[in-house]
Write an enzyme that holds these catalytic residues in place. Sequence first.
Site, mmCIF file in Angstrom:
data_model
loop_
_atom_site.group_PDB
_atom_site.id
_atom_site.type_symbol
_atom_site.label_atom_id
_atom_site.label_comp_id
_atom_site.label_asym_id
_atom_site.label_seq_id
_atom_site.Cartn_x
_atom_site.Cartn_y
_atom_site.Cartn_z
ATOM 1 N N ARG A 215 -10.354 15.593 -10.398
ATOM 2 C CA ARG A 215 -10.150 14.805 -9.412
ATOM 3 C C ARG A 215 -9.000 15.551 -8.397
ATOM 4 N NH1 ARG A 215 -9.078 8.590 -9.933
ATOM 5 N NH2 ARG A 215 -7.146 9.233 -10.578
ATOM 6 N N LYS B 77 -6.840 11.179 -3.971
ATOM 7 C CA LYS B 77 -5.838 10.381 -4.466
ATOM 8 C C LYS B 77 -4.489 10.891 -3.623
ATOM 9 C CE LYS B 77 -4.275 7.836 -8.470
ATOM 10 N NZ LYS B 77 -4.569 6.523 -7.797
ATOM 11 N N GLU C 209 -12.010 -1.812 -2.010
ATOM 12 C CA GLU C 209 -10.879 -1.295 -3.200
ATOM 13 C C GLU C 209 -9.951 -2.552 -3.132
ATOM 14 O OE1 GLU C 209 -10.709 2.797 -3.391
ATOM 15 O OE2 GLU C 209 -8.460 2.552 -4.100
HETATM 16 C C1 COI Z 1 -3.233 4.396 -11.498
HETATM 17 O O1 COI Z 1 -4.019 3.418 -11.548
HETATM 18 O O2 COI Z 1 -2.742 5.388 -11.819
HETATM 19 C C2 COI Z 1 -2.867 4.339 -9.832
HETATM 20 O O3 COI Z 1 -2.710 5.569 -9.516
HETATM 21 C C3 COI Z 1 -2.408 3.119 -9.322
HETATM 22 C C4 COI Z 1 -1.014 3.486 -8.749
HETATM 23 C C5 COI Z 1 -0.840 2.786 -7.221
HETATM 24 C C6 COI Z 1 -0.017 2.651 -9.505
#
Ligand code: COI
Length: 339
Positions: free
Chosen positions: A85, A187, A222
Site C-alpha cells: 500500500r 494513506k 468511510e
Molecule cells: C490505522 O488504523 O492504523 C490508522 O492509520 C488510523 C489512524 C488515523 C490512527
Amino acid sequence: MDDEYGGMKWDNLGFGLMKTDYMYTMKCGKDDKFKQGELSRYGNIELSPSAGVLNYGQGLFEGTKAYRREDGGLFLFRPQENAIRMQIGAHRMCMPSPSVHQFVDAVKQTALANRRWIPPPGKGSLYIRPLLIGSGPILGLAPASEYTFLVYASPVGNYFKEGTAPLNLYVEDEFHRAARGGAGGVKSITNYAPVLKALSRAKDRGFSMSCTGFVNKRNIEEVSSCNIFMLKGNVISTPVPNGTILEGVTRKSIMDIARDLGYQVEERCIPIEELVDAEEVFCTGTAVGVAPVGSITYKGNRIEYKMSNEVVSHKLYSRLVGIQRGIIKDNKGWVLKID
Ligand code: COI
C-alpha cells in the site's frame, strides 16, 4: 518475561503515544534507491524548513501491529500488505518507496528493538507507524530531492476511549473526506488534518471526539480512522474503493474471514439511507480493530442497532484476533513470526 516488561503497568492502555526506545531511519537520494537503514534511539528529527513534506504535504503513513502470544512468541500481521500500500501511495504522491523487503525488515527491526514495549497477550499490541516523507528542500512545487523512511512504535490498547462499547457515529454532511481523482485512496498524510474539523463538530454535538462518518453524494464512504461495513441477512457490504476509500488491511482480512464463514461479501456504493435497514453496522481498522456501531446520526435522525455478544461483527473479530494470537490456525500465511 517480567524482565522484558520492566515493571510496566499494562492495564487500561489506550491509544496514545508512549515513547519507546528505538526508531528506524532509511534515506533515499536522487537515484531513487533507499540505502541501508539503521536503528537509533527514539527522538526528534531534523528537517529543512523547506522540506517537501512541510511545504506541500508530500508524505504517507502506515499502521501495523506487533503481538505477543501466550508462549512469548512475537508476531506481525500482514506487514507486506502495508508495504504494498505504501508503494501504491508513493506512486500517487511522486515519491520513491522502499521495497517490500526493506519495509518489512524495518518494521521487524523496530518491533524487536522495542520488544519490551510489546504488551502481554490480551493487554494490547505494539502499534508500528512507518512514515515516508519528502525530506529534501524544495521551494517551487515539485517532488522533493530526498526522501526519508522512518518507523517508530508505541504500545496501544483500545483506540476509542469508550473501550469496546458500541460507537455512536455522527455522519458529517458538510465536509467531505476525499474527492474522486484526489488522494483519498492512499494513506497520504494530507487526508487526515481535514477530518479534524468534522471530528470537532461531532464532539460539539456530544459525539465521540475520535469517530465521524463521511458521505459523498449520499453514499457512506468511510469513518474518520476506519472503514465501514453493514450486514443485512447473509450479505455483508462495504463501500467499493473507487479512489475515495482507503483499502484497509483489516477491511481486506475481515472480508476474507466473512467469506470463509459463509457470508456473501459485496463491495458497492451504499446510500446512507440503506443503513436504516441494516441489522448491524461495524467499523474496521488496524488501530480500531473491529468496532460495532450502536447508533448512527445523520441530518438529525438517529438509527439504533441491537447489540449483543452474538453479533456477527464480534464473531468476525474473534476469528481475526484468534489468528493473530495463534489460537486459530493461520491457513492464509497472514502472521509473521519475528523472534
Ligand atoms: C490505522 O488504523 O492504523 C490508522 O492509520 C488510523 C489512524 C488515523 C490512527
